[in-house]
Scaffold this motif. Structure first.
Motif, PDB file in Angstrom:
ATOM      1  N   PRO A 183       0.845  -1.198   0.000  1.00 36.11           N
ATOM      2  CA  PRO A 183       0.000   0.000   0.000  1.00 36.11           C
ATOM      3  C   PRO A 183       0.877   1.243   0.000  1.00 36.11           C
ATOM      4  CG  PRO A 183       0.216  -0.817   2.217  1.00 36.11           C
ATOM      5  CD  PRO A 183       0.980  -1.774   1.343  1.00 36.11           C
ATOM      6  N   LEU A 184       0.318   2.347  -0.432  1.00 34.47           N
ATOM      7  CA  LEU A 184       1.055   3.603  -0.360  1.00 34.47           C
ATOM      8  C   LEU A 184       0.077   4.747  -0.138  1.00 34.47           C
ATOM      9  CD1 LEU A 184       0.719   5.273  -3.333  1.00 34.47           C
ATOM     10  CD2 LEU A 184       2.129   3.366  -4.077  1.00 34.47           C
ATOM     11  N   THR A 185       0.626   5.854   0.332  1.00 35.12           N
ATOM     12  CA  THR A 185      -0.148   7.069   0.541  1.00 35.12           C
ATOM     13  C   THR A 185       0.456   8.176  -0.308  1.00 35.12           C
ATOM     14  OG1 THR A 185      -0.672   6.424   2.807  1.00 35.12           O
ATOM     15  CG2 THR A 185      -0.966   8.742   2.241  1.00 35.12           C
ATOM     16  N   VAL A 186      -0.358   8.792  -1.129  1.00 33.57           N
ATOM     17  CA  VAL A 186       0.105   9.880  -1.981  1.00 33.57           C
ATOM     18  C   VAL A 186      -0.326  11.193  -1.347  1.00 33.57           C
ATOM     19  CG1 VAL A 186       0.006  10.917  -4.264  1.00 33.57           C
ATOM     20  CG2 VAL A 186      -0.054   8.424  -4.030  1.00 33.57           C
ATOM     21  N   ASN A 187       0.642  11.999  -0.927  1.00 31.15           N
ATOM     22  CA  ASN A 187       0.356  13.270  -0.280  1.00 31.15           C
ATOM     23  C   ASN A 187       0.390  14.404  -1.292  1.00 31.15           C
ATOM     24  OD1 ASN A 187       0.186  12.213   2.424  1.00 31.15           O
ATOM     25  ND2 ASN A 187       2.417  11.956   2.366  1.00 31.15           N
ATOM     26  N   ASN A 188      -0.733  15.150  -1.380  1.00 32.19           N
ATOM     27  CA  ASN A 188      -0.821  16.296  -2.302  1.00 32.19           C
ATOM     28  C   ASN A 188      -0.491  15.911  -3.742  1.00 32.19           C
ATOM     29  OD1 ASN A 188      -1.410  18.106  -0.122  1.00 32.19           O
ATOM     30  ND2 ASN A 188       0.774  18.144   0.369  1.00 32.19           N
ATOM     31  N   ASN A 189      -0.862  14.689  -4.106  1.00 32.30           N
ATOM     32  CA  ASN A 189      -0.672  14.163  -5.462  1.00 32.30           C
ATOM     33  C   ASN A 189       0.797  14.066  -5.875  1.00 32.30           C
ATOM     34  OD1 ASN A 189      -3.478  13.899  -5.980  1.00 32.30           O
ATOM     35  ND2 ASN A 189      -3.600  16.091  -6.416  1.00 32.30           N
ATOM     36  N   ILE A 190       1.713  14.074  -4.910  1.00 30.13           N
ATOM     37  CA  ILE A 190       3.140  13.958  -5.208  1.00 30.13           C
ATOM     38  C   ILE A 190       3.680  12.691  -4.553  1.00 30.13           C
ATOM     39  CG2 ILE A 190       5.422  15.002  -4.991  1.00 30.13           C
ATOM     40  CD1 ILE A 190       3.586  16.548  -6.839  1.00 30.13           C
ATOM     41  N   LEU A 191       4.363  11.875  -5.335  1.00 28.42           N
ATOM     42  CA  LEU A 191       4.963  10.650  -4.828  1.00 28.42           C
ATOM     43  C   LEU A 191       6.483  10.734  -4.960  1.00 28.42           C
ATOM     44  CD1 LEU A 191       4.406   7.712  -3.779  1.00 28.42           C
ATOM     45  CD2 LEU A 191       4.696   6.989  -6.150  1.00 28.42           C
ATOM     46  N   LYS A 192       7.172  10.328  -3.890  1.00 25.31           N
ATOM     47  CA  LYS A 192       8.630  10.282  -3.909  1.00 25.31           C
ATOM     48  C   LYS A 192       9.091   8.832  -3.830  1.00 25.31           C
ATOM     49  CE  LYS A 192       9.286  14.818  -1.748  1.00 25.31           C
ATOM     50  NZ  LYS A 192       9.877  15.559  -0.594  1.00 25.31           N
ATOM     51  N   LEU A 193      10.006   8.492  -4.732  1.00 21.38           N
ATOM     52  CA  LEU A 193      10.580   7.156  -4.778  1.00 21.38           C
ATOM     53  C   LEU A 193      12.088   7.249  -4.573  1.00 21.38           C
ATOM     54  CD1 LEU A 193       8.931   5.545  -7.949  1.00 21.38           C
ATOM     55  CD2 LEU A 193       8.610   4.782  -5.617  1.00 21.38           C
ATOM     56  N   HIS A 194      12.636   6.280  -3.859  1.00 20.00           N
ATOM     57  CA  HIS A 194      14.081   6.178  -3.696  1.00 20.00           C
ATOM     58  C   HIS A 194      14.433   4.715  -3.956  1.00 20.00           C
ATOM     59  CE1 HIS A 194      17.804   7.523  -1.138  1.00 20.00           C
ATOM     60  NE2 HIS A 194      18.119   7.184  -2.369  1.00 20.00           N
ATOM     61  N   ILE A 195      15.222   4.457  -4.995  1.00 19.97           N
ATOM     62  CA  ILE A 195      15.451   3.099  -5.475  1.00 19.97           C
ATOM     63  C   ILE A 195      16.943   2.801  -5.500  1.00 19.97           C
ATOM     64  CG2 ILE A 195      15.117   1.508  -7.408  1.00 19.97           C
ATOM     65  CD1 ILE A 195      12.793   3.322  -8.328  1.00 19.97           C
ATOM     66  N   PHE A 196      17.311   1.619  -4.981  1.00 22.18           N
ATOM     67  CA  PHE A 196      18.683   1.129  -5.056  1.00 22.18           C
ATOM     68  C   PHE A 196      18.689  -0.175  -5.851  1.00 22.18           C
ATOM     69  CE2 PHE A 196      18.844   3.968  -1.494  1.00 22.18           C
ATOM     70  CZ  PHE A 196      20.138   4.483  -1.490  1.00 22.18           C
ATOM     71  N   VAL A 197      19.455  -0.204  -6.927  1.00 22.60           N
ATOM     72  CA  VAL A 197      19.594  -1.404  -7.750  1.00 22.60           C
ATOM     73  C   VAL A 197      21.033  -1.890  -7.647  1.00 22.60           C
ATOM     74  CG1 VAL A 197      19.559  -2.323 -10.097  1.00 22.60           C
ATOM     75  CG2 VAL A 197      17.760  -0.747  -9.346  1.00 22.60           C
ATOM     76  N   ASP A 198      21.198  -3.146  -7.260  1.00 20.67           N
ATOM     77  CA  ASP A 198      22.508  -3.785  -7.253  1.00 20.67           C
ATOM     78  C   ASP A 198      22.464  -4.957  -8.230  1.00 20.67           C
ATOM     79  OD1 ASP A 198      25.140  -4.318  -6.616  1.00 20.67           O
ATOM     80  OD2 ASP A 198      24.826  -4.322  -4.458  1.00 20.67           O
ATOM     81  N   LYS A 199      23.546  -5.654  -8.400  1.00 19.46           N
ATOM     82  CA  LYS A 199      23.626  -6.661  -9.450  1.00 19.46           C
ATOM     83  C   LYS A 199      22.598  -7.765  -9.311  1.00 19.46           C
ATOM     84  CE  LYS A 199      27.491  -8.084 -11.177  1.00 19.46           C
ATOM     85  NZ  LYS A 199      28.872  -8.629 -11.302  1.00 19.46           N
ATOM     86  N   SER A 200      22.084  -7.996  -8.112  1.00 17.90           N
ATOM     87  CA  SER A 200      21.061  -9.037  -7.959  1.00 17.90           C
ATOM     88  C   SER A 200      19.994  -8.634  -6.954  1.00 17.90           C
ATOM     89  CB  SER A 200      21.707 -10.363  -7.542  1.00 17.90           C
ATOM     90  OG  SER A 200      22.481 -10.183  -6.374  1.00 17.90           O
ATOM     91  N   SER A 201      19.742  -7.332  -6.808  1.00 14.23           N
ATOM     92  CA  SER A 201      18.724  -6.918  -5.835  1.00 14.23           C
ATOM     93  C   SER A 201      18.168  -5.547  -6.169  1.00 14.23           C
ATOM     94  CB  SER A 201      19.314  -6.873  -4.420  1.00 14.23           C
ATOM     95  OG  SER A 201      20.269  -5.833  -4.310  1.00 14.23           O
TER      96      SER A 201
END
Length: 656
Positions: free
Chosen positions: A584-602
């Motif tokens: 689930p997620l909550t969108v505040n004021n129609n703005i969503l922030k994502l922070h993503i870390f991609v490693d070689k197998s994760s």
């Protein structure tokens, strides 16, 4: 001739040392072992300027000064009646010599497990007097034995108010956490038992108990208990600890036990007088059950039969108007879409249907009904099968809301919604010179026992998550844990690459950032529009990808790895690995922030300022490095995307 020999010599040295930690699937900025399996983190402590971490196998050991770069050390455990396994546990620094082993002795407290579950599991200690390089088995072990076959994973800490050591330890198959106390780490007295709340099926393992600060409330702290729910989820509880008893807060208790605070409108909770809202035929749904063989329902009961009785039945609700985007419910029981199911009837036709998964465990499922808003509908529950192995069908808490809960998870407070996040532990600071303030840092094993032994990596199986700083946030349902990657990871960033005000309609290659390897970090700020789904396609290549989809209308995020790995030779691995994960997620004021870390197998994805996190292993091929953004159903504005390639942590010492 000499020059050729010298060149060959240096090329050989480079091959031997340069290729280590560069193998296929080897994480480049997550902690993994050089050539052994890595599972549960344990024994996390800070002393003399170093972070220590051990892991499940035989308590292999690594140290770090920054929680980013690591130095792997030899197996420190010496002595004892082998063969036995040192299961999960903890390490304390006995600064006051309460144990009599000497000032600043390091004491490892762990579960002693013999092969084949042949003997009861007991809690034992080993002592180090050389700074943690070697731990020697205590001759008078075990220090705690209650004659239980599955009694494991002690977490020990110093409780300043009572001036005593405290231990939380699990009777895993009974879903109980026991609390003990000791003056000397050798003699333990029982204090209390915690249980009967949250996800209560499967094994409870790897408990931890600690204080966390509340964001925005200076000086306020609450106690948190985290518990692994096997095989791969971690739940938590927030409350108070008086030295002997852990008591959940009222809001936490009411949310977990009764569902109070759930968004939306409860259409039916089957607590009392429910029959007036339903037409009931035959006996399968004639009584609400108070006592049951099922687990994880809310309140005092549910409707339906899960025993092997020859009862059938049908119940149909009064008509109602669909005015929310989702209909959610808890469901348990047998699996048969025609005869053991819950249906949504619209205009005399079946518009949706769901069945159980052959488990006597209630889990959230739901329907996206935004296309049916304004229509008149009825809910029908069918049990038309006699003598099924898992009984009939059972339903609890039907709710109308705008947040879809079709996660297949129990009603609990989950630390991470991904499929590879387990056995969470926190670092305990015994270093007077290292002032961490209220900071609490945790780490977890990025693995899943459903397929851990079939992972395709040649260098060993398993690795650790990113270390995360955690705190509490006050919400409508009580305090919730928020997580953020530690700031030290920023030192791995290469040159920042960015784009602003990117409007997307359909699929668009992320042209400004195309890393050569899957070692990178992304931050995105996105403007959400109803009925438009958007997200990222990652690990693109060779006809495969990892898809991250956000749906604002149902307040959900989906991480789809059904076609992301190039490892397909092991069918048992593929069947359990090829999954979609929802949160689930909550969108505040129609703005969503994502922070993503991609490693070689994760991949690790942080949303809602770290209130929601998904962590998963991926195992793509080396050439799957493409990145796209997409928007379906309309245009989406990506307000900003910042990206960094990340340096490898291997080959550079953190001990400088």
């Amino acid at each position: 001739m000499k020059k050729s020999i010298i060149l060959i010599f240096f090329l050989t040295i480079f091959t031997i040392h340069g290729q280590v930690y560069l193998e296929k699937y080897r994480p480049q900025y997550h902690l993994s072992s050089k050539d052994s399996n890595m599972a549960d983190p344990k024994g996390l402590y800070i002393f003399d300027g170093q972070y220590h971490l051990f892991w499940y196998g035989q308590w292999e050991h690594a140290i770090s000064k920054d929680l980013v770069h690591w130095e792997e050390l030899p197996d420190p455990m010496k002595g004892g009646p082998r063969p036995f396994s040192h299961f999960t546990g903890s390490v304390v620094v006995d600064k006051q010599n309460t144990s009599g082993f000497g000032e600043n002795s390091m004491i490892a407290i762990y579960t002693r497990h013999f092969p084949g579950d042949s003997l009861p599991e007991t809690q034992c200690i080993s002592i180090s007097k050389d700074g943690g390089n070697e731990f020697h088995y205590y001759e008078l072990n075990p220090v705690l034995d209650i004659n239980k076959k599955i009694f494991r994973d002690p977490q020990v800490f110093w409780h300043e108010p009572s001036q005593l050591w405290k231990m939380v330890v699990a009777i895993s198959n009974e879903q109980k956490i026991l609390i003990y106390e000791s003056k000397n780490l050798k003699d333990w007295n029982y204090c209390s038992t915690f249980g009967g709340l949250g996800a209560k099926n499967s094994f409870w393992e790897c408990p931890d108990l600690f204080e966390l600060p509340v964001v925005g409330h200076q000086g306020l702290k609450k106690w948190v208990m985290i518990i692994g729910r096997g095989p791969n989820k971690v739940q938590y509880f927030v409350g108070d600890f008086d030295g002997k008893n852990f008591n959940p807060d009222t809001k936490t208790l009411n949310y977990l036990k009764f569902g109070k605070g759930i968004e939306g409108r409860v259409f039916e909770n089957f607590e009392s007088n429910y029959s007036s809202n339903w037409k009931i035929t035959n006996q399968a749904f004639s009584n609400r059950l108070k006592d049951s063989i099922a687990t994880d329902f809310l309140g005092n009961g549910y409707v339906g039969l899960l025993s092997n009785e020859n009862h059938i039945g049908v119940m149909k609700s009064k008509p109602f108007t669909i005015n929310r985007n989702a209909i959610n419910f808890l469901i348990a029981g047998g699996q048969n879409l025609d005869s053991l199911c819950i249906k949504l009837i619209v205009d005399g036709k079946v518009a949706r249907r769901t069945t159980g998964n052959n488990k006597k465990v209630f889990r959230w499922r739901g329907w996206d009904v935004r296309d049916l808003k304004g229509k008149t509908a009825q809910i029908e529950i069918l049990d038309l099968v006699k003598d099924t192995i898992n009984g009939g069908i059972a339903i609890d808490h039907i709710i109308f809301e705008d947040k879809l809960k079709d996660f297949g998870l129990e009603h609990a407070l989950w630390l991470d919604y991904g499929d590879d996040f387990y056995a969470t532990k926190t670092w305990r600071n015994y270093d007077e010179n290292l002032k961490l303030g209220d900071s609490v840092i945790m780490i977890s094993w990025m693995g899943n026992w459903k397929y851990a032994r079939q992972q395709p990596s040649s260098w060993g199986h398993g690795f650790q998550s990113l270390p995360r700083k955690i705190a509490l946030k006050n919400t409508e349902i009580g305090y919730k844990i928020i997580q953020e990657p530690i700031n030290q990871l920023k030192k791995l960033r290469k040159e920042q690459q960015s784009i602003s005000n990117l409007t997307v309609n359909g699929n668009l290659k992320l042209g400004f950032f195309q890393p050569k390897k899957n070692n990178y970090e992304l931050e995105a700020e996105i403007k959400c529009i109803s009925n438009t789904t958007f997200g990222f396609n990652l690990l693109i290549g060779e006809g495969r990808s990892l898809k991250l989809t956000i749906d604002p209308s149902t307040s959900t995020i989906c991480l789809d790895r059904t076609n992301c790995t190039d490892f397909v030779s092991d069918k048992s691995f593929t069947q359990n690995f090829a999954t979609k994960m929802y949160a689930p997620l909550t969108v505040n004021n129609n703005i969503l922030k994502l922070h993503i870390f991609v490693d070689k197998s994760s991949i690790e994805v942080f949303l809602d300022d770290g209130e929601i996190v998904l962590s998963a292993s991926t195992y793509p091929s080396e050439s799957q490095t493409g990145i796209e953004v997409f928007s379906n159903g309309g245009k989406t504005e990506f307000i900003s995307i910042n990206a960094w390639e990340l340096s490898s942590i291997w080959g550079k010492s953190s001990q400088k």
